[in-house]
Structure formats: structure tokens, C-alpha cells
Motif scaffolding. Structure first.
Motif, PDB file in Angstrom:
ATOM      1  N   PRO A 147       0.820  -1.231   0.000  1.00 20.36           N
ATOM      2  CA  PRO A 147       0.000   0.000   0.000  1.00 20.36           C
ATOM      3  C   PRO A 147       0.844   1.267   0.000  1.00 20.36           C
ATOM      4  CG  PRO A 147      -0.848  -1.583   1.583  1.00 20.36           C
ATOM      5  CD  PRO A 147       0.470  -2.116   1.113  1.00 20.36           C
ATOM      6  N   PHE A 148       1.965   1.229   0.696  1.00 21.65           N
ATOM      7  CA  PHE A 148       2.814   2.415   0.800  1.00 21.65           C
ATOM      8  C   PHE A 148       3.640   2.627  -0.475  1.00 21.65           C
ATOM      9  CE2 PHE A 148       2.072   0.548   4.955  1.00 21.65           C
ATOM     10  CZ  PHE A 148       1.450   1.603   5.588  1.00 21.65           C
ATOM     11  N   ILE A 149       3.993   1.534  -1.146  1.00 19.91           N
ATOM     12  CA  ILE A 149       4.687   1.641  -2.435  1.00 19.91           C
ATOM     13  C   ILE A 149       3.784   2.348  -3.445  1.00 19.91           C
ATOM     14  CG2 ILE A 149       5.607   0.345  -4.399  1.00 19.91           C
ATOM     15  CD1 ILE A 149       6.485  -1.807  -2.406  1.00 19.91           C
ATOM     16  N   LEU A 150       2.513   1.949  -3.489  1.00 15.84           N
ATOM     17  CA  LEU A 150       1.589   2.569  -4.448  1.00 15.84           C
ATOM     18  C   LEU A 150       1.254   4.007  -4.053  1.00 15.84           C
ATOM     19  CD1 LEU A 150      -0.882  -0.233  -5.549  1.00 15.84           C
ATOM     20  CD2 LEU A 150       1.451   0.252  -6.273  1.00 15.84           C
ATOM     21  N   LEU A 151       1.104   4.262  -2.754  1.00 14.54           N
ATOM     22  CA  LEU A 151       0.853   5.640  -2.320  1.00 14.54           C
ATOM     23  C   LEU A 151       2.005   6.553  -2.710  1.00 14.54           C
ATOM     24  CD1 LEU A 151      -0.736   5.180   1.224  1.00 14.54           C
ATOM     25  CD2 LEU A 151      -1.817   6.227  -0.789  1.00 14.54           C
ATOM     26  N   TYR A 152       3.229   6.064  -2.548  1.00 10.45           N
ATOM     27  CA  TYR A 152       4.381   6.873  -2.945  1.00 10.45           C
ATOM     28  C   TYR A 152       4.346   7.154  -4.446  1.00 10.45           C
ATOM     29  CZ  TYR A 152       9.005   8.233  -4.413  1.00 10.45           C
ATOM     30  OH  TYR A 152      10.034   8.910  -5.016  1.00 10.45           O
ATOM     31  N   ASN A 153       4.100   6.136  -5.253  1.00  6.45           N
ATOM     32  CA  ASN A 153       4.153   6.307  -6.707  1.00  6.45           C
ATOM     33  C   ASN A 153       3.034   7.209  -7.227  1.00  6.45           C
ATOM     34  OD1 ASN A 153       6.311   4.549  -8.220  1.00  6.45           O
ATOM     35  ND2 ASN A 153       5.645   3.314  -6.489  1.00  6.45           N
ATOM     36  N   PHE A 154       1.823   7.048  -6.729  1.00 10.42           N
ATOM     37  CA  PHE A 154       0.729   7.901  -7.191  1.00 10.42           C
ATOM     38  C   PHE A 154       0.894   9.326  -6.659  1.00 10.42           C
ATOM     39  CE2 PHE A 154      -1.122   3.934  -8.394  1.00 10.42           C
ATOM     40  CZ  PHE A 154      -2.083   4.227  -9.350  1.00 10.42           C
ATOM     41  N   GLY A 155       1.316   9.460  -5.401  1.00 13.54           N
ATOM     42  CA  GLY A 155       1.555  10.794  -4.858  1.00 13.54           C
ATOM     43  C   GLY A 155       2.670  11.516  -5.585  1.00 13.54           C
ATOM     44  N   SER A 156       3.722  10.788  -5.923  1.00 15.07           N
ATOM     45  CA  SER A 156       4.837  11.377  -6.673  1.00 15.07           C
ATOM     46  C   SER A 156       4.404  11.786  -8.067  1.00 15.07           C
ATOM     47  CB  SER A 156       5.999  10.375  -6.761  1.00 15.07           C
ATOM     48  OG  SER A 156       6.525  10.098  -5.475  1.00 15.07           O
ATOM     49  N   ALA A 157       3.513  11.000  -8.680  1.00 14.20           N
ATOM     50  CA  ALA A 157       3.004  11.346 -10.006  1.00 14.20           C
ATOM     51  C   ALA A 157       2.263  12.678  -9.970  1.00 14.20           C
ATOM     52  CB  ALA A 157       2.087  10.236 -10.523  1.00 14.20           C
ATOM     53  N   VAL A 158       1.507  12.903  -8.899  1.00 14.09           N
ATOM     54  CA  VAL A 158       0.795  14.182  -8.740  1.00 14.09           C
ATOM     55  C   VAL A 158       1.793  15.330  -8.634  1.00 14.09           C
ATOM     56  CG1 VAL A 158      -0.706  15.523  -7.240  1.00 14.09           C
ATOM     57  CG2 VAL A 158      -1.235  13.114  -7.680  1.00 14.09           C
ATOM     58  N   LEU A 159       2.805  15.161  -7.801  1.00 10.60           N
ATOM     59  CA  LEU A 159       3.796  16.219  -7.612  1.00 10.60           C
ATOM     60  C   LEU A 159       4.554  16.507  -8.910  1.00 10.60           C
ATOM     61  CD1 LEU A 159       5.190  15.225  -4.100  1.00 10.60           C
ATOM     62  CD2 LEU A 159       3.829  17.252  -4.652  1.00 10.60           C
ATOM     63  N   ARG A 160       4.947  15.458  -9.622  1.00 11.97           N
ATOM     64  CA  ARG A 160       5.675  15.658 -10.882  1.00 11.97           C
ATOM     65  C   ARG A 160       4.821  16.394 -11.900  1.00 11.97           C
ATOM     66  NH1 ARG A 160       7.185  10.239 -10.021  1.00 11.97           N
ATOM     67  NH2 ARG A 160       5.665   9.565 -11.585  1.00 11.97           N
TER      68      ARG A 160
END
Length: 447
Positions: A147-160
Motif C-alpha cells: 500500500p505504501f509503495i503505491l501511495l508513494y508512486n501515485f503521490g509522486s506522479a501528482v507532484l511531478r
């Protein structure tokens, strides 16, 4: 709003902005891989070659589960970047919360599902008997951090997509440092072997995702995360899935082909498995560089395509391709030249070292070829076109590989012949994807 962290992608010169945007992405991924290499080095030197092989045997399996959802996060980045370019602020907010909701749901599903499928899948892959128990233990613990791996990746996609690539980089660095420290404590001091490595990785993923989410909770209103707004907005979800699902399916099929290749590697015994696992760490470094410029291409093209700046979209592809491939070639050459001392960082086993050095020589000499289709495919996703490059990549990197493995297993079952599958598939895929881009870009700009 902390505008100093956001890059203006639509106005002004591109080269410097793209390089400065890509560097944190590439450097963050490279640092993460260096920390992962530290995992392998610690477990290989302070646990056993079997423990190293167990971690390596899971590489393809982990990618198989994670990469589909990471591919969907590519859709998040492309859609939100396009909304930024066209000034659709309300839709940005909806897309942000839809994406975080999807990450939570899918991450929890994976964490539970992998507990049941871990052992049957690793057995199906032909994991050696002296490695299977350790490999299953590693995968089950690792899955708890999904869950935390996916939260990091989707959250990072928003920031990028908003122009911030530095915060995900900082989160990776902090998480990676914690990972390395925990590895040394759990493996060297407490003698936990693969379970120590898995626990350290899960903790680092929790920390990195927490940093990204906390940042989103304190950003400008348009991308600010508020857990009260969690929910799925159908229109935004469909747009994200239209771009993300083909990218995710491509990653899954790609991972499946690697599972088949890993199964063939497993047939040569634990020494080859361990050597191959050690050498694969260097491939990830080169890939991280290419992936940094790939993500940059998607985000920059997405914003400029939304703003109808089509000439800039073409320049972005050329800059990303030249910088990504050029940088990867330099790194690849250095790794090939220093392959023996680098391999010794992971193992001192005389039976393992020759296989690791052989894989480094064969793979890293041409590893930069990945950039031809990775960067071009990512450019097309910025245009909103994801299905065709995904299908071409599936054919070139998956179908070709499966055919090659099948025939080498029958007619020439050697480690050397097996490894040739990589440069051959990279070349074919690059030709197909670049050819399609050159033919399709004018039509995409008119649309």
C-alpha cells in the motif's frame, strides 16, 4: 503555494529545465537502487549466497505485482499534467483524490493477495529447492509494504505533474538511508537474513510515502490532498485508466516475460541465480537514468500538449532521447569497465563471480537501447496515446523474448545464449516504437 519547487514547462528554453527536472527523478531512483544494492551486498556477504539468490529470485515476481499499478500512475501524471497545461483546476483536484483512492484500494488488495500466491508462484518459476523457503518469506514480508509503495508512486506522479520532481527525490533519499541502516542492524547485528532485508524495505516505503502525502497535504489548493475528499470521480478515473492501463499491462506482460527468463536462469542452479541477481543491480541503475528522462518527457509533453504548444512537444522528445541515452551510455561503459571490482561488492563466492561478470558484460554494453522505446513511448503517453506504444513494446520485449527463450531452451541451453534475448528485443522494440511515433505525431497534434 511553494512555486519555487514547480517548473514552468510551457514557457522558455527547454533543455535546462528538462535536465533539472529529470536529474532528481534519475538520481532518486539511482540512489534507491544503490540502497537496494546495499541490501544485496549485506545479505550476500553477511548471510549467505542462498539468501542473495532468494532476494534475486523475487525481482521478477515483485515487478509482476507492482508494475501494473505503477503503470496506472503514469496515467495520473499524464492526465494531471494535461489539466495543468489547459488550466482545468477543478478537474486537477478530482484527479488527485481519485488517484490516491485507487492507490490505497489496490495496495491493500496486493498486500493480502500476495500472501496466498507467493509460494505457488515461486515454485512455478522453478526457484531452487535450497532457496524457496527464504524466497517465500522475503516476498510475503515485502508485500506488506505494497500500500505504501503505491501511495508513494501515485503521490509522486501528482507532484511531478505540477512541476515538482525534488520532493519525491528527497523522500527516496530519506527512505533509502533508513533502509540501509536498518539492513545493517537487522542482518549484521541481529542475523535476520532475508527477513531483515524485507522488513527494512517495508519500513523505508512507509516513510517515503508518508513524506509525499504530508507534502501534498500542505501544497496549493489545486493539488492539496485532504482525506475527507477521498473518493473516485468516474470521468477522471476513466482518463487515468485510458493512459495508465496500457502502460500497466505492458509492464505486467514485460514482467511475465522476465519471470519466464528468470525461470530459465533458475534452471542453471543457485550459483547462476546469485550471479545474475548481483549483476541485475547495475541494470537498474542504467534503467533509472532512462526512466528519469522518460517521466520528464511524459510530464513536459503533457503540459505542452494541453497548452497546444506542439512544436515544443517535438523538441521535448529529441532532448529527452539525446540526454537519456547519452547519459546511460556513459554509465553503462563505466560499469562494464569496472565489472569485476563492482561484482566483488556483492559476493566473494568464486562460483558466483564469473556468472555475474558475464551478465554485466553482455547486458550493460547495449543497455542504453532501452531508451529508444522507453522515452519515445513516454512521449506518446504525454500526447494521450498509450495503447499503440504499449502493444508494440509488448511484441518487441515480450513476444520476441518468449520465442527466444523457448528455442534456446531446446537447441542451445546456455547462459550466454539466454542473455542475448535482451539486446535483440531492445533493438526490435526501439525500431517499432520510434517508427510509430514519427508516423503518428502529426495526426496526434491535429487531433
Amino acid at each position: 503555494m511553494d512555486s519555487s519547487k514547480n517548473v514552468d514547462m510551457i514557457h522558455g528554453p527547454l533543455l535546462k529545465k528538462m535536465v533539472m527536472f529529470a536529474l532528481p527523478l534519475a538520481a532518486g531512483s539511482v540512489l534507491q537502487q544503490l540502497f537496494n544494492m546495499c541490501d544485496s551486498a549485506i545479505v550476500g556477504n553477511f548471510a549467505s549466497s542462498e539468501a542473495l539468490a532468494a532476494v534475486g529470485a523475487n525481482t521478477s515476481a515483485v515487478s509482476l505485482f507492482v508494475n501494473f499499478f505503477v503503470g496506472i500512475s503514469v496515467g495520473t501524471s499524464a492526465v494531471i499534467a494535461n489539466y495543468f497545461g489547459s488550466g482545468r483546476e477543478k478537474d486537477i483536484t478530482k484527479a488527485v483524490h481519485t488517484s490516491i483512492t485507487v492507490a490505497l484500494i489496490c495496495g491493500l488488495f496486493l498486500a493480502i493477495f500476495v500472501q496466498f500466491i507467493a509460494q505457488p508462484m515461486l515454485l512455478l518459476m522453478g526457484t531452487p529447492e535450497n532457496v524457496i523457503d527464504l524466497a517465500v518469506l522475503y516476498l510475503r514480508i515485502y508485500a506488506l509494504g505494497m500500500p505504501f509503495i503505491l501511495l508513494y508512486n501515485f503521490g509522486s506522479a501528482v507532484l511531478r505533474s505540477s512541476g515538482d520532481s525534488r520532493t519525491p527525490f528527497i523522500a527516496l533519499v530519506i527512505g533509502g538511508i533508513v533502509n540501509a541502516i536498518l539492513n545493517m542492524i537487522l542482518v549484521i547485528i541481529f542475523h535476520l537474513s532475508v527477513e531483515g532485508v524485507a522488513i527494512a524495505t517495508a519500513v523505508s516505503n512507509i516513510l517515503a510515502s508518508g513524506i509525499v502525502l504530508n507534502t501534498l497535504m500542505h501544497r496549493e489548493e489545486v493539488i492539496r490532498f485532504d482525506y475527507h475528499r477521498l473518493g473516485i470521480h468516474k470521468e477522471e478515473l476513466m482518463k487515468v485508466l485510458r493512459i495508465g492501463v496500457p502502460a500497466g499491462l505492458q509492464a505486467v506482460v514485460f514482467s511475465l516475460s522476465n519471470v519466464v527468463i528468470q525461470s530459465s536462469v533458475n534452471s542453471f542452479g543457485s550459483s547462476v541465480v546469485a550471479g545474475s541477481a548481483a549483476a541485475a543491480n547495475f541494470e537498474f541503475i542504467s534503467y533509472c537514468i532512462i526512466n528519469g528522462f522518460s517521466q520528464t518527457a511524459t510530464t513536459f509533453v503533457g503540459q505542452n500538449y494541453g497548452a497546444k504548444e506542439y512544436s515544443r512537444c517535438r523538441k521535448i522528445w529529441k532532448i529527452a532521447l539525446a540526454c537519456g541515452i547519452g547519459t546511460a551510455m556513459i554509465v553503462d561503459l563505466a560499469i562494464v569497465l569496472f565489472r569485476y571490482p563492482l561484482v566483488h561488492l556483492f559476493t566473494q563466492d568464486a562460483a558466483v563471480i564469473p556468472y555475474a561478470a558475464q551478465r554485466v558484460l553482455q547486458i550493460m554494453s547495449l543497455h542504453w537501447l532501452l531508451g529508444t522505446y522507453e522515452i519515445t513511448g513516454s512521449t506518446l503517453r504525454g500526447y494521450g496515446n498509450s495503447m499503440v506504444p504499449a502493444l508494440l513494446s509488448v511484441f518487441g520485449t515480450c513476444v520476441v523474448r518468449l520465442v527466444w527463450v523457448y528455442f534456446t531452451n531446446i537447441y542451445c541451453h546456455t547462459f550466454t545464449m539466454l542473455l542475448l534475448v535482451y539486446p535483440i528485443s531492445w533493438t526490435i522494440t526501439g525500431i517499432l516504437v520510434i517508427g510509430y511515433y514519427l508516423m503518428a505525431r502529426k495526426r496526434l497534434e491535429i487531433a
